[in-house]
Scaffold this motif. Sequence first.
Motif, PDB file in Angstrom:
ATOM      1  N   GLN A   1      -1.473 -79.389 -33.065  1.00  0.00           N
ATOM      2  CA  GLN A   1      -1.706 -80.692 -32.441  1.00  0.00           C
ATOM      3  C   GLN A   1      -1.228 -80.687 -30.987  1.00  0.00           C
ATOM      4  OE1 GLN A   1      -3.329 -83.275 -33.575  1.00  0.00           O
ATOM      5  NE2 GLN A   1      -2.864 -84.682 -31.903  1.00  0.00           N
ATOM      6  N   LYS A   2      -0.081 -80.113 -30.757  1.00  0.00           N
ATOM      7  CA  LYS A   2       0.504 -80.100 -29.409  1.00  0.00           C
ATOM      8  C   LYS A   2      -0.387 -79.360 -28.413  1.00  0.00           C
ATOM      9  CE  LYS A   2       4.676 -78.872 -26.833  1.00  0.00           C
ATOM     10  NZ  LYS A   2       6.078 -78.365 -26.900  1.00  0.00           N
ATOM     11  N   TYR A   3      -0.985 -78.274 -28.858  1.00  0.00           N
ATOM     12  CA  TYR A   3      -1.761 -77.426 -27.948  1.00  0.00           C
ATOM     13  C   TYR A   3      -3.273 -77.572 -28.149  1.00  0.00           C
ATOM     14  CZ  TYR A   3       2.793 -75.240 -27.248  1.00  0.00           C
ATOM     15  OH  TYR A   3       4.123 -75.018 -26.963  1.00  0.00           O
TER      16      TYR A   3
ATOM     17  N   ALA B   1      11.285 -64.097 -27.982  1.00  0.00           N
ATOM     18  CA  ALA B   1       9.912 -63.847 -28.430  1.00  0.00           C
ATOM     19  C   ALA B   1       9.203 -65.150 -28.806  1.00  0.00           C
ATOM     20  CB  ALA B   1       9.917 -62.889 -29.626  1.00  0.00           C
ATOM     21  N   ILE B   2       9.918 -66.060 -29.474  1.00  0.00           N
ATOM     22  CA  ILE B   2       9.321 -67.350 -29.856  1.00  0.00           C
ATOM     23  C   ILE B   2       8.956 -68.157 -28.613  1.00  0.00           C
ATOM     24  CG2 ILE B   2       9.829 -69.600 -30.898  1.00  0.00           C
ATOM     25  CD1 ILE B   2      11.485 -68.030 -33.012  1.00  0.00           C
ATOM     26  N   ASP B   3       9.875 -68.235 -27.674  1.00  0.00           N
ATOM     27  CA  ASP B   3       9.616 -69.008 -26.457  1.00  0.00           C
ATOM     28  C   ASP B   3       8.486 -68.385 -25.637  1.00  0.00           C
ATOM     29  OD1 ASP B   3      11.571 -70.866 -27.107  1.00  0.00           O
ATOM     30  OD2 ASP B   3      13.147 -69.810 -26.008  1.00  0.00           O
ATOM     31  N   ASP B   4       8.445 -67.053 -25.585  1.00  0.00           N
ATOM     32  CA  ASP B   4       7.357 -66.374 -24.863  1.00  0.00           C
ATOM     33  C   ASP B   4       6.015 -66.653 -25.532  1.00  0.00           C
ATOM     34  OD1 ASP B   4       9.137 -65.353 -23.043  1.00  0.00           O
ATOM     35  OD2 ASP B   4       9.141 -63.313 -23.868  1.00  0.00           O
ATOM     36  N   LEU B   5       5.991 -66.640 -26.866  1.00  0.00           N
ATOM     37  CA  LEU B   5       4.749 -66.907 -27.592  1.00  0.00           C
ATOM     38  C   LEU B   5       4.251 -68.320 -27.301  1.00  0.00           C
ATOM     39  CD1 LEU B   5       2.538 -66.369 -29.679  1.00  0.00           C
ATOM     40  CD2 LEU B   5       4.190 -66.975 -31.476  1.00  0.00           C
TER      41      LEU B   5
ATOM     42  N   ILE C   1       0.779 -69.455 -25.495  1.00  0.00           N
ATOM     43  CA  ILE C   1      -0.195 -70.371 -26.099  1.00  0.00           C
ATOM     44  C   ILE C   1      -0.484 -71.527 -25.148  1.00  0.00           C
ATOM     45  CG2 ILE C   1      -0.584 -72.011 -27.978  1.00  0.00           C
ATOM     46  CD1 ILE C   1       1.052 -70.107 -29.780  1.00  0.00           C
ATOM     47  N   GLN C   2       0.553 -72.062 -24.543  1.00  0.00           N
ATOM     48  CA  GLN C   2       0.383 -73.189 -23.632  1.00  0.00           C
ATOM     49  C   GLN C   2      -0.426 -72.803 -22.401  1.00  0.00           C
ATOM     50  OE1 GLN C   2       4.076 -75.033 -22.417  1.00  0.00           O
ATOM     51  NE2 GLN C   2       3.050 -76.974 -22.019  1.00  0.00           N
ATOM     52  N   SER C   3      -0.288 -71.557 -21.954  1.00  0.00           N
ATOM     53  CA  SER C   3      -1.016 -71.099 -20.763  1.00  0.00           C
ATOM     54  C   SER C   3      -2.416 -70.588 -21.092  1.00  0.00           C
ATOM     55  CB  SER C   3      -0.219 -69.994 -20.065  1.00  0.00           C
ATOM     56  OG  SER C   3      -0.159 -68.831 -20.875  1.00  0.00           O
TER      57      SER C   3
END
Length: 201
Positions: free
Chosen positions: A94-96, A163-167, A171-173
Amino acid sequence: MFSSIAFPIFEESIRDYHKFDNVDQPINNPYPKDQIEHLLYLKNWIDTVQWHLEDIIRDPQINPVDALALKRRIDASNQERTDMVEYIDSYFLQKYKEVHAKPHAKINSESPAWAIDRLSILALKIYHMNEEVNRIDATPEHKVKCQEKLNILLEQRQDLTTAIDDLLDDIQSGDKYMKVYKQMKMYNDDDLNPVLYQNKK
């Protein structure tokens, strides 16, 4: 960064559980139901209770009847755990949802929520390994070995949170995209587990 929100909530859930250290203690989720924090706290609470159920069932003196009841409770908990992962992934979908993946975008080997699931379990490992390091009745050798393991777990936490934050950033980019598969667990399903559906006849 998302992990800087998630990990402290996991730690909070674990601390709250250990105020009672009772697998039957009702959850008292401090976060509103419409917030992701609520799902994170609930997810870890399920993991924490299951962690202790797994300890109990390994008691060599356990009554077989009690063990069977615990095994079924653990199976139900596993299903809850999977459901929570899917709820958390739904939050990210939903967020992305407005993000358009770039032509070169790749899919990750696991969804964000399954990586977060591993982070929740890692929080439990760190908590209990730290307990072993500080056990009053433990030998110095035991404490040294556990400290070495704790150091590795803390390094793993740094790697996994990064790794989670990079993923999520990817996704956001639009450099990566989400694709979520339902787990389709079969052992709890009356129509898919042969032992269960044969007994329905």
